[in-house]
Write an enzyme that holds these catalytic residues in place. Structure first.
Site, PDB file in Angstrom:
ATOM      1  N   ASP A 175       0.833  -1.193   0.000  1.00 38.06           N
ATOM      2  CA  ASP A 175       0.000   0.000   0.000  1.00 38.06           C
ATOM      3  C   ASP A 175       0.871   1.248   0.000  1.00 38.06           C
ATOM      4  OD1 ASP A 175      -2.977   1.108   1.026  1.00 38.06           O
ATOM      5  OD2 ASP A 175      -1.281   2.304   1.754  1.00 38.06           O
ATOM      6  N   HIS A 229      -7.762   9.547  -1.246  1.00 37.53           N
ATOM      7  CA  HIS A 229      -7.000   9.548   0.011  1.00 37.53           C
ATOM      8  C   HIS A 229      -7.780  10.181   1.163  1.00 37.53           C
ATOM      9  CE1 HIS A 229      -2.556   9.411   1.416  1.00 37.53           C
ATOM     10  NE2 HIS A 229      -3.366   9.125   2.408  1.00 37.53           N
TER      11      HIS A 229
END
Length: 284
Positions: free
Chosen positions: A52, A115
């Site tokens: 990630d 995000h």
């Protein structure tokens, strides 16, 4: 959301679009760009198969290089990156995605996340529509979000007609996010934890240390195991090879219901990171 055992040590979760994500992955937040390639390589050597990253971390290039050079078939490594606040909006998202993919050096992305909602900018619906277009083109397998609140999720689902597969949120024993998790469960959204160890602040907690002594494991291993048994996708981060390995060695023991309850009781609703409702860094 359903669970599936793999031939490897890592269990996986079937997302609401039918794709599968390893439940335990490796995060590279705050890993310097010059250091990230050997760190990702160390994680892959241990057995992690989910990595990630994010555009704002500045380390997509080294992350992608490590994945490519390690030599596994592309479909054996699950790769996530995230769109930064400044790039939200339909056309800017398409450009930002191209830039991330060029840095990663990959043909497709397994999971793309918004995000932060950055709700003040009012762009996340258009951003997600761009995600949908990229998925329709086969360039992204799954699309999701990060740090979204319940009102953000409700609006996104209502206006785009699609439920994100994942919401990656700050989650650790002192911030268990019960209400948000319940919404996820009711809408087939997988919960993924960032800052799963509470940025190290929980490692000396008396309850955690006592349970670690009982099971003969480290505090970090106990917390990761707690996440896994709650059905959370978890992405611990370390730059130390020994800790990278230890954080992956969490499948040969299990916490009892009483131990799980004791850790659940540590919840204080205490954030270590920004409040998603007010976080506006990167906006014009």
């Amino acid at each position: 959301m359903t669970f599936r055992s793999e031939t490897s040590a890592t269990p996986s979760i079937v997302l609401n679009d039918g794709n599968v994500i390893p439940q335990l992955g490796f995060g590279v937040f705050q890993v310097p760009p010059d250091d990230v390639a050997p760190v990702v390589t160390a994680a892959l050597e241990v057995g992690y198969r989910s990595i990630d990253t994010a555009a704002i971390y500045g380390n997509e290039e080294g992350t992608g290089r490590a994945i490519r050079e390690f030599g596994l078939p592309r479909d054996e490594v699950y790769v996530t990156t995230k769109l930064w606040n400044a790039e939200q909006g339909y056309d800017s998202t398409l450009r930002a995605f191209d830039a991330s993919m060029e840095r990663l050096g990959l043909d497709y992305l397994d999971l793309y996340l918004i995000h932060w909602p950055a709700a003040k900018a009012d762009r996340f619906v258009d951003t997600f529509r761009a995600f949908q277009a990229l998925k329709a083109q086969g360039r992204i397998r799954s699309i999701g979000v990060s740090n979204f609140t319940i009102p953000d999720l409700e609006r996104l689902i209502s206006e785009t007609g699609e439920i994100p597969v994942v919401n990656q949120i700050e989650l650790h024993p002192r911030l268990t996010q019960s209400e948000l998790r319940a919404f996820h469960d009711n809408n087939a959204i997988a919960t993924e934890a960032w800052s799963p160890l509470g940025q190290g602040t929980l490692l000396d907690d008396h309850t955690i240390v006592s349970i670690a002594d009982e099971v003969g494991r480290s505090s970090a291993q106990v917390i990761i195991r707690w996440h896994l048994q709650r059905g959370t996708i978890v992405i611990p981060k370390s730059v130390t090879p020994a800790r990278i390995a230890a954080n992956f060695d969490v499948f040969a023991f299990e916490l009892t219901p009483e131990q799980m309850d004791a850790i659940n009781d540590l919840d204080k609703g205490a954030r270590l990171g920004p409040d998603p409702a007010t976080f506006t860094v990167g906006l014009d």
